[in-house]
Motif scaffolding. Structure first.
Motif, PDB file in Angstrom:
ATOM      1  N   LEU A 271       7.740 -46.548 -76.503  1.00  0.00           N
ATOM      2  CA  LEU A 271       7.080 -47.410 -77.135  1.00  0.00           C
ATOM      3  C   LEU A 271       8.436 -48.133 -77.726  1.00  0.00           C
ATOM      4  O   LEU A 271       7.483 -49.109 -78.472  1.00  0.00           O
ATOM      5  CB  LEU A 271       6.440 -46.558 -78.192  1.00  0.00           C
ATOM      6  CG  LEU A 271       4.742 -45.725 -77.739  1.00  0.00           C
ATOM      7  CD1 LEU A 271       4.168 -44.734 -78.524  1.00  0.00           C
ATOM      8  CD2 LEU A 271       4.019 -46.527 -77.007  1.00  0.00           C
ATOM      9  N   SER A 272       9.268 -47.712 -78.031  1.00  0.00           N
ATOM     10  CA  SER A 272      10.195 -49.291 -79.168  1.00  0.00           C
ATOM     11  C   SER A 272      10.647 -50.207 -78.298  1.00  0.00           C
ATOM     12  O   SER A 272      11.247 -50.697 -78.986  1.00  0.00           O
ATOM     13  CB  SER A 272      11.662 -48.205 -79.026  1.00  0.00           C
ATOM     14  OG  SER A 272      11.936 -48.027 -77.746  1.00  0.00           O
TER      15      SER A 272
ATOM     16  N   GLN B 236      -1.192 -48.467 -72.231  1.00  0.00           N
ATOM     17  CA  GLN B 236      -1.525 -49.072 -73.175  1.00  0.00           C
ATOM     18  C   GLN B 236      -1.199 -48.328 -74.439  1.00  0.00           C
ATOM     19  O   GLN B 236      -1.498 -47.308 -75.270  1.00  0.00           O
ATOM     20  CB  GLN B 236      -3.299 -47.956 -73.065  1.00  0.00           C
ATOM     21  CG  GLN B 236      -3.825 -48.359 -71.813  1.00  0.00           C
ATOM     22  CD  GLN B 236      -5.173 -47.888 -71.759  1.00  0.00           C
ATOM     23  OE1 GLN B 236      -5.868 -48.034 -73.030  1.00  0.00           O
ATOM     24  NE2 GLN B 236      -5.332 -47.450 -70.762  1.00  0.00           N
ATOM     25  N   PRO B 237      -0.095 -49.217 -74.844  1.00  0.00           N
ATOM     26  CA  PRO B 237       0.876 -48.854 -76.219  1.00  0.00           C
ATOM     27  C   PRO B 237      -0.382 -48.344 -77.646  1.00  0.00           C
ATOM     28  O   PRO B 237       0.211 -48.043 -78.616  1.00  0.00           O
ATOM     29  CB  PRO B 237       1.621 -49.360 -76.124  1.00  0.00           C
ATOM     30  CG  PRO B 237       1.381 -50.898 -75.383  1.00  0.00           C
ATOM     31  CD  PRO B 237       0.517 -50.379 -74.085  1.00  0.00           C
TER      32      PRO B 237
ATOM     33  N   LEU C 194      -9.365 -40.971 -74.476  1.00  0.00           N
ATOM     34  CA  LEU C 194      -7.681 -41.454 -74.401  1.00  0.00           C
ATOM     35  C   LEU C 194      -7.873 -41.317 -76.282  1.00  0.00           C
ATOM     36  O   LEU C 194      -6.345 -40.865 -76.717  1.00  0.00           O
ATOM     37  CB  LEU C 194      -8.045 -42.587 -74.407  1.00  0.00           C
ATOM     38  CG  LEU C 194      -5.743 -42.834 -73.919  1.00  0.00           C
ATOM     39  CD1 LEU C 194      -5.385 -41.564 -73.050  1.00  0.00           C
ATOM     40  CD2 LEU C 194      -5.883 -43.950 -73.172  1.00  0.00           C
ATOM     41  N   GLU C 195      -8.403 -41.793 -77.129  1.00  0.00           N
ATOM     42  CA  GLU C 195      -8.172 -41.737 -78.763  1.00  0.00           C
ATOM     43  C   GLU C 195      -8.295 -40.515 -79.145  1.00  0.00           C
ATOM     44  O   GLU C 195      -7.398 -39.903 -80.090  1.00  0.00           O
ATOM     45  CB  GLU C 195      -9.459 -42.513 -79.090  1.00  0.00           C
ATOM     46  CG  GLU C 195      -9.514 -43.928 -78.908  1.00  0.00           C
ATOM     47  CD  GLU C 195     -10.507 -45.036 -79.629  1.00  0.00           C
ATOM     48  OE1 GLU C 195     -10.276 -46.304 -80.035  1.00  0.00           O
ATOM     49  OE2 GLU C 195     -11.638 -44.609 -79.238  1.00  0.00           O
TER      50      GLU C 195
ATOM     51  N   LYS D 259      -0.824 -46.644 -82.096  1.00  0.00           N
ATOM     52  CA  LYS D 259      -1.127 -47.913 -82.853  1.00  0.00           C
ATOM     53  C   LYS D 259      -1.629 -47.933 -83.978  1.00  0.00           C
ATOM     54  O   LYS D 259      -1.448 -48.737 -84.973  1.00  0.00           O
ATOM     55  CB  LYS D 259      -0.342 -49.208 -82.493  1.00  0.00           C
ATOM     56  CG  LYS D 259       0.856 -49.508 -82.125  1.00  0.00           C
ATOM     57  CD  LYS D 259       0.888 -50.929 -81.886  1.00  0.00           C
ATOM     58  CE  LYS D 259       1.109 -51.633 -82.554  1.00  0.00           C
ATOM     59  NZ  LYS D 259       2.274 -52.985 -82.416  1.00  0.00           N
ATOM     60  N   THR D 260      -2.838 -46.440 -84.166  1.00  0.00           N
ATOM     61  CA  THR D 260      -4.031 -46.646 -84.897  1.00  0.00           C
ATOM     62  C   THR D 260      -3.669 -46.175 -85.786  1.00  0.00           C
ATOM     63  O   THR D 260      -2.597 -45.816 -85.957  1.00  0.00           O
ATOM     64  CB  THR D 260      -5.276 -45.849 -84.103  1.00  0.00           C
ATOM     65  OG1 THR D 260      -4.896 -44.715 -83.917  1.00  0.00           O
ATOM     66  CG2 THR D 260      -5.648 -46.307 -82.584  1.00  0.00           C
TER      67      THR D 260
END
Length: 380
Positions: free
Chosen positions: A70-71, A34-35, A5-6, A39-40
């Motif tokens: 995501l907002s 999985q928001p 996923l990453e 954020k990474t």
């Protein structure tokens, strides 16, 4: 080792168009479930998604959808809304009559208004497309876009309904309320009057956002004379028509009502959404803040309309505000006799058999006044 996923998130910025498209398409559901994966690396995936808003149609659509989802995250919300370059880019695409994702961009911009400091959009300037016929103020362009773009009139792919939610949030701020109440030099029109005509529009989204905007602007108590004046904002017809059904009233009451309410067709229906009706009644409640407002509402016989609304619409929130509204109209004015003029308190009670069976939650009128300690109306 990064997870699959990453790795998929890393492909957002891939140079190959097909790879980017597959990446964002498959990441849409994860923006809800999985928001945190976005954020990474100090929100690097968010920076990449901002760029994809300008990509090909389908890639941009998926990227905007991800950003909308995501907002709701406070950190991402602030990153997006505080990025003036990104906001300016969004405005450029929104006002483009050929933009295929204009409705999604409207939704995203409306979400970003949850960040209070987005009120800077009131002073933001950028060139306007000639087709829009607006000026260089971003907020004027958005309002003109909302008006001219209704039902695909400006852009065949968009109706811009979600901009009404943006206006409602902007109107929570004093600067926003002043904007909506101030005649603009470029067209000599008070911005709020551009919105009032949509209180009976077919779009639930548009009606709800406009109703909330009007209510929030009505917190400017000093401007109530302008709200009530027929040659200024003239808000009352636009508040009363959506809450009025096809009921028949006493001739005396009918003749005292606004002209717009005297010759309604027999199939006239009140707004289908009780929450919108509630918002309009709360706006009327705000207008009772001044003696002038109370006198006008009594004079034009708003009480019978509220009485029938209270009786016909099964919605607790609406009925509660109807009761509070009537209690305010019934109160004695200082140094004067009782002013109820036949009004009665509205309260919860079952209908008598002579009135017809109303079932659970039915309502009738009673003479006793009820306690109404909570007359507070909150911004929406």
């Amino acid at each position: 080792m990064p997870t699959e996923l990453e790795e998929l998130v890393d492909f957002i910025s891939h140079g190959n168009t097909e790879v980017r498209q597959l990446a964002v398409e498959n990441l849409v559901p994860y923006s809800l479930s999985q928001p945190s994966i976005f954020k990474t690396n100090e929100l690097l995936p968010i920076k990449d998604l901002k760029l994809l808003v300008r990509d090909y149609k389908q890639i941009a659509k998926d990227a905007i959808t991800i950003l909308i989802n995501l907002s709701t995250d406070r950190e991402i919300l602030e990153d997006l809304a505080s990025d003036k370059e990104f906001i300016t880019s969004m405005l450029g695409r929104l006002t483009n009559p050929a933009e295929p994702n204009a409705n999604l961009l409207s939704m995203l911009l409306a979400n970003l208004a949850k960040w209070d400091d987005l009120k800077y959009i009131l002073t933001l300037e950028r060139p306007a497309p000639e087709e829009l016929g607006s000026n260089n103020k971003a907020i004027d362009q958005l309002l003109d876009l909302f008006v001219k773009g209704a039902e695909g009139a400006y852009n065949k792919a968009a109706d811009y309904d979600y901009l009404s939610y943006l206006f409602a949030d902007i109107a929570k701020h004093a600067e926003g309320r002043q904007y909506f109440l101030t005649k603009q030099d470029y067209d000599s029109v008070v911005p709020l009057t551009k919105l009032t005509v949509f209180t009976e529009h077919k779009s639930d989204i548009r009606r709800k956002g406009v109703a909330s905007t009007i209510k929030n602007v009505a917190f400017e108590i000093d401007s109530h004379p302008s709200f009530l004046a027929e040659d200024e904002i003239n808000i009352l017809p636009y508040l009363l028509l959506p809450i009025t059904g096809n009921e028949e009233y006493d001739e005396e009451d009918t003749m005292a009502m606004l002209p717009d309410l005297q010759l309604l067709p027999p199939d006239k229906q009140r707004d289908s959404d009780p929450s919108i009706i509630q918002t309009h009644v709360e706006t009327l409640m705000l207008l009772t803040t001044s003696r002038q407002g109370r006198d006008v509402l009594r004079e034009i016989k708003v009480y019978p309309i509220i009485r029938e609304t209270h009786l016909k619409v099964e919605h607790d929130g609406l009925r509660e505000v109807c009761e509070r509204f009537v209690q305010v109209l019934m109160r004695d004015e200082e140094g004067e006799e009782k002013v109820d003029e036949g009004m009665r308190a509205l309260s919860r009670t079952s209908m008598s058999k002579t009135q017809g069976h109303g079932g659970p939650g039915s309502w009738a009128h009673q003479d006793e006044e009820e306690d109404d300690d909570d007359d507070t109306i909150e911004e929406v």
